[in-house]
Scaffold this motif. Structure first.
Motif, short mmCIF file in Angstrom:
data_model
loop_
_atom_site.label_atom_id
_atom_site.label_comp_id
_atom_site.label_asym_id
_atom_site.label_seq_id
_atom_site.Cartn_x
_atom_site.Cartn_y
_atom_site.Cartn_z
N ALA A 121 2.37 0.72 18.57
CA ALA A 121 2.68 1.77 17.61
C ALA A 121 3.11 1.19 16.26
N PHE A 122 3.74 0.02 16.28
CA PHE A 122 4.13 -0.64 15.04
C PHE A 122 3.06 -1.62 14.56
N GLN A 123 2.37 -2.26 15.49
CA GLN A 123 1.37 -3.26 15.13
C GLN A 123 0.19 -2.64 14.40
N VAL A 124 -0.27 -1.49 14.84
CA VAL A 124 -1.46 -0.88 14.24
C VAL A 124 -1.27 -0.58 12.75
N PRO A 125 -0.22 0.13 12.34
CA PRO A 125 -0.11 0.39 10.90
C PRO A 125 0.16 -0.87 10.08
N VAL A 126 1.00 -1.76 10.59
CA VAL A 126 1.31 -2.97 9.82
C VAL A 126 0.11 -3.90 9.74
N ASP A 127 -0.51 -4.17 10.89
CA ASP A 127 -1.68 -5.05 10.91
C ASP A 127 -2.84 -4.40 10.16
N GLY A 128 -2.98 -3.08 10.28
CA GLY A 128 -4.03 -2.38 9.54
C GLY A 128 -3.87 -2.54 8.04
N TRP A 129 -2.63 -2.46 7.56
CA TRP A 129 -2.37 -2.65 6.13
C TRP A 129 -2.63 -4.10 5.71
N LEU A 136 -9.95 -4.27 4.86
CA LEU A 136 -11.03 -4.96 4.17
C LEU A 136 -11.10 -4.61 2.69
N SER A 137 -10.62 -3.43 2.31
CA SER A 137 -10.68 -3.02 0.91
C SER A 137 -9.72 -3.82 0.02
N HIS A 138 -8.63 -4.29 0.58
CA HIS A 138 -7.65 -5.06 -0.20
C HIS A 138 -6.78 -5.87 0.77
N PRO A 139 -7.34 -6.91 1.39
CA PRO A 139 -6.59 -7.64 2.43
C PRO A 139 -5.46 -8.50 1.88
N VAL A 140 -4.38 -8.50 2.62
CA VAL A 140 -3.28 -9.44 2.35
C VAL A 140 -3.58 -10.73 3.12
N VAL A 141 -4.12 -10.57 4.33
CA VAL A 141 -4.48 -11.69 5.19
C VAL A 141 -6.00 -11.72 5.31
N THR A 172 -14.86 -12.80 16.12
CA THR A 172 -16.00 -11.96 16.50
C THR A 172 -16.46 -11.05 15.38
N GLY A 173 -15.54 -10.67 14.52
CA GLY A 173 -15.87 -9.70 13.48
C GLY A 173 -15.62 -8.27 13.92
N TRP A 174 -15.26 -8.07 15.19
CA TRP A 174 -14.96 -6.73 15.69
C TRP A 174 -13.60 -6.32 15.16
N ARG A 175 -13.55 -5.15 14.59
CA ARG A 175 -12.30 -4.64 14.03
C ARG A 175 -12.08 -3.21 14.51
N PHE A 176 -10.88 -2.94 15.04
CA PHE A 176 -10.56 -1.62 15.55
C PHE A 176 -9.05 -1.50 15.70
N ASP A 190 -9.33 -1.70 10.18
CA ASP A 190 -9.92 -3.03 9.93
C ASP A 190 -9.18 -4.13 10.67
N ILE A 191 -8.53 -3.81 11.77
CA ILE A 191 -7.73 -4.80 12.50
C ILE A 191 -8.64 -5.64 13.39
N PRO A 192 -8.62 -6.97 13.22
CA PRO A 192 -9.40 -7.82 14.12
C PRO A 192 -8.90 -7.68 15.56
N VAL A 193 -9.79 -7.51 16.50
CA VAL A 193 -9.37 -7.32 17.89
C VAL A 193 -8.59 -8.53 18.41
N GLU A 194 -8.85 -9.69 17.86
CA GLU A 194 -8.12 -10.89 18.28
C GLU A 194 -6.62 -10.77 18.03
N ASP A 195 -6.24 -10.02 17.00
CA ASP A 195 -4.81 -9.85 16.70
C ASP A 195 -4.07 -9.17 17.85
#
Length: 105
Positions: free
Chosen positions: A41-49, A53-58, A66-70, A73-78
């Motif tokens: 619940a906390f990881q999704v909004p923080v990691d999403g921000w 892809l429109s303005h990444p910090v990381v 893999t390039g899969w993001r869900f 724009d969150i990389p599934v590896e995260d």
């Protein structure tokens, strides 16, 4: 695919440590899975921000993942790294509490 392999390896190592060495039984509890839902619940909004892809910090090297993001724009590896990190912390915490003779719950 270094990031992907490392993320998957982190989960495998943590699960192996639990099953073969620590044996806390934490993975079979509702408390653990509730904690994982709270983490997400906390990881999704923080990691999403951080990874949007429109303005990444990381930024990630595309060849290392893999390039899969869900979702968003969150990389599934995260999620694998997050699971490994939080799970190992909980497992060690519980194990150290039992060594000290305390009830970890």
């Amino acid at each position: 695919m270094v990031y992907t392999l490392t993320a998957v390896l982190s989960v495998v190592v943590v699960l192996t440590v639990e099953l073969l060495w620590l044996r806390t039984g934490v993975l079979r509890t509702a408390r653990f899975w509730l904690a994982m839902i709270i983490v997400l619940a906390f990881q999704v909004p923080v990691d999403g921000w951080l990874t949007k892809l429109s303005h990444p910090v990381v930024r990630y090297a595309p060849a290392d993942m893999t390039g899969w993001r869900f979702p968003w724009d969150i990389p599934v590896e995260d999620f694998a790294f997050g699971f490994g990190m939080v799970t190992l912390t909980i497992l060690v915490w519980v194990r150290l509490g039992r060594r000290a003779g305390e009830d970890p719950s």
